[in-house]
Design an enzyme around this catalytic site. Structure first.
Site, PDB file in Angstrom:
ATOM      1  N   GLN A  66       0.799  -1.179  -0.040  1.00  0.00           N
ATOM      2  CA  GLN A  66      -0.076  -0.066   0.066  1.00  0.00           C
ATOM      3  C   GLN A  66       1.036   1.268  -0.018  1.00  0.00           C
ATOM      4  O   GLN A  66       0.324   2.318  -0.098  1.00  0.00           O
ATOM      5  CB  GLN A  66      -1.076  -0.084   1.275  1.00  0.00           C
ATOM      6  CG  GLN A  66      -0.112   0.209   2.528  1.00  0.00           C
ATOM      7  CD  GLN A  66      -1.060  -0.038   3.716  1.00  0.00           C
ATOM      8  OE1 GLN A  66      -1.462  -1.186   3.992  1.00  0.00           O
ATOM      9  NE2 GLN A  66      -1.607   1.047   4.208  1.00  0.00           N
ATOM     10  N   CYS A  72      -5.097   0.321   3.925  1.00  0.00           N
ATOM     11  CA  CYS A  72      -4.896  -1.270   4.486  1.00  0.00           C
ATOM     12  C   CYS A  72      -6.037  -1.917   4.304  1.00  0.00           C
ATOM     13  O   CYS A  72      -6.246  -3.300   3.890  1.00  0.00           O
ATOM     14  CB  CYS A  72      -4.491  -1.224   5.905  1.00  0.00           C
ATOM     15  SG  CYS A  72      -5.029  -0.458   7.206  1.00  0.00           S
ATOM     16  N   HIS A 366      -5.435  -0.860  11.675  1.00  0.00           N
ATOM     17  CA  HIS A 366      -4.813  -1.587  10.658  1.00  0.00           C
ATOM     18  C   HIS A 366      -5.747  -2.559  10.204  1.00  0.00           C
ATOM     19  O   HIS A 366      -6.025  -3.436  11.308  1.00  0.00           O
ATOM     20  CB  HIS A 366      -3.224  -1.964  10.912  1.00  0.00           C
ATOM     21  CG  HIS A 366      -2.568  -2.304   9.704  1.00  0.00           C
ATOM     22  ND1 HIS A 366      -2.648  -1.521   8.458  1.00  0.00           N
ATOM     23  CD2 HIS A 366      -2.022  -3.500   9.374  1.00  0.00           C
ATOM     24  CE1 HIS A 366      -1.696  -2.206   7.675  1.00  0.00           C
ATOM     25  NE2 HIS A 366      -1.216  -3.531   8.024  1.00  0.00           N
ATOM     26  N   ASN A 387       0.375  -9.035   5.230  1.00  0.00           N
ATOM     27  CA  ASN A 387       0.247  -7.806   5.296  1.00  0.00           C
ATOM     28  C   ASN A 387       0.195  -7.083   3.967  1.00  0.00           C
ATOM     29  O   ASN A 387       0.410  -7.721   2.834  1.00  0.00           O
ATOM     30  CB  ASN A 387       1.602  -7.206   6.331  1.00  0.00           C
ATOM     31  CG  ASN A 387       1.241  -6.018   6.922  1.00  0.00           C
ATOM     32  OD1 ASN A 387       0.190  -5.307   6.746  1.00  0.00           O
ATOM     33  ND2 ASN A 387       1.893  -5.594   7.897  1.00  0.00           N
TER      34      ASN A 387
END
Length: 446
Positions: A66, A72, A366, A387
């Site tokens: 990102q 996110c 997040h 992630n």
């Protein structure tokens, strides 16, 4: 009872003596002043316990990135969809366009802001709701239900069709200018309401504002496509070409999820939110008239059972957490035992999960994706996390999260309703949600 507020010299002397009496105080002072709190308090035995091996481990390909943006939640949601699509069509290293969803989210959030400005226009600027609106008219962050609202209205496209731009990758300039415009427009809309303007006049003014927003977004993110061809090679190098697709037809053909089946589950053990009830948050959303944010609050044991059931079925799980708490970013370890400031300072820093929420110590910051779990006697010990920070952190971008860390800092997952027990599913489907204040921690945007 009246307490003296001033610190006196006798108190200071006693504090100094207490420090002097502690063994190794000077050694610890030297260590912490030179190395910092985290490095000095790190317990590297945690690394051995967080070995990235899992009994259930989904192959989801490379991680996304990102970059310098707060998308996110969007990356995580699109990642769960691309995992599904990659399996169906044998795709490798494929991504859906985050920039396409980003454009429409910014556009819809602007309209959502204008509507809330008009609704609160008769309240003074000092009112807490008005202050809440003006503090952050819009931002990059969002919620699962907000992504669903965008997808339902605008569909999705491959990343190759609408790639990233400078401003989607590095969003601060766009956000600063967009919020400046939205605040300026808010002054005009509030003035029109104070003058008793008609709905027709307000609508016309807002229409002109949205026209300018569209132009601003088109210049910074590129104008969204309306029709395109999808050209790709699968993992076996076979060539495919699908022509004259729209974003909506692409979603239906290549993903095809009924998004109403995917629901938000939270774990908020605070007194104001009893378990097995649903909640929404005032002034939280993006698409006016679109899908509302709706959370079902479950005990942590039920929360984890649903996530495990979906992983066992071969499907990854969107989740939201407070990623910066007690985690080592570079090594990709999220573990309560990694740092031990309590031992270092001989101070109890602990707060319960409920206390952290109630007193502002923690909230969701997040969103990522659960792609694996390590089970011993069917009980989780650690979780595999995909992630969206690129491959240079963790294990090629994947993190390891201890089960205890999940208990303390994970607040939300998204699961298909079929993985919930029937009685809980019925609550989610039929109960009218309790409306929480705009500033409630469960309204935090990932």
């Amino acid at each position: 009872m009246i307490l003296s507020n001033a610190i006196n010299q006798d108190q200071i002397a006693s504090y100094q003596q207490n420090l002097t009496n502690k063994p190794q105080s000077k050694v610890l002072e030297r260590a912490v002043t030179h190395q910092g709190i985290l490095a000095t308090s790190a317990d590297f035995s945690s690394e051995a316990n967080m070995d990235p091996v899992f009994s259930i481990d989904l192959d989801t390909g490379k991680v996304a990135n990102q970059k310098q943006s707060g998308r996110c939640w969007m990356f995580a949601a699109l990642n769960t969809m691309r995992h599904h699509m990659a399996n169906l069509f044998d795709l490798k290293d494929f991504e859906l366009s985050q920039n396409y969803e980003y454009f429409w989210d910014k556009f819809e959030k602007s309209n959502y802001f204008y509507e809330n400005v008009i609704k609160t226009a008769n309240l003074p600027l000092t009112d807490r709701k008005v202050n809440f609106l003006m503090t952050t008219p819009q931002q990059d962050g969002g919620q699962w239900d907000m992504l669903c609202a965008i997808v339902a209205k605008y569909g999705v496209v491959p990343a190759s069709v609408m790639p990233e731009t400078y401003n989607s990758n590095k969003s601060s300039e766009l956000n600063d200018l967009l919020n400046r415009k939205l605040r300026k427009d808010a002054t005009a809309l509030r003035e029109l309401v104070s003058q008793g303007s008609s709905d027709t006049d307000l609508s016309a003014a807002k229409d002109q504002m949205l026209n300018e927003i569209y132009r601003l977004l088109a210049y910074t993110l590129g104008e969204p496509v309306t029709e395109f061809d999808f050209e790709y090679r699968d993992a076996d190098k076979n060539y495919h070409l699908d022509q004259n697709l729209t974003p909506q037809s692409f979603y239906q053909k290549y993903i095809g999820w009924d998004l109403s089946e995917y629901v938000s589950i939270i774990n908020a053990p605070t007194a104001d939110k009893p378990y097995n009830h649903t909640y929404t948050v005032e002034m939280l959303g993006n698409v006016v008239g679109g899908r509302e944010v709706k959370h079902l609050n479950l005990a942590i044991s039920d929360f984890k059972k649903a996530a495990i059931a979906q992983l066992k079925a071969g499907e990854s799980v969107w989740f939201g957490c407070d990623v910066g708490k007690e985690s080592e970013r570079q090594k990709g370890i999220m573990d309560l035992d990694y740092y031990n400031p309590d031992d270092l300072f001989d101070i109890d820093f602990s707060l319960s999960k409920a206390q952290q929420l109630d007193y502002g110590q923690s909230l969701m910051t997040h969103a990522m994706v659960l792609t694996g779990v390590d089970l011993i006697d069917d009980q989780p010990t650690k979780w595999k996390v995909e992630n969206s920070w690129g491959e240079k952190v963790g294990t090629k971008g994947f993190f390891v999260m201890s089960d205890a860390w999940l208990d303390q800092y994970c607040y939300q997952i998204v699961v298909n309703k079929k993985f919930l027990p029937e009685d809980i599913r019925k609550i989610q489907e039929t109960e009218q949600p309790t409306v929480l204040a705009p500033w409630d921690p469960m309204g935090a945007l990932a």
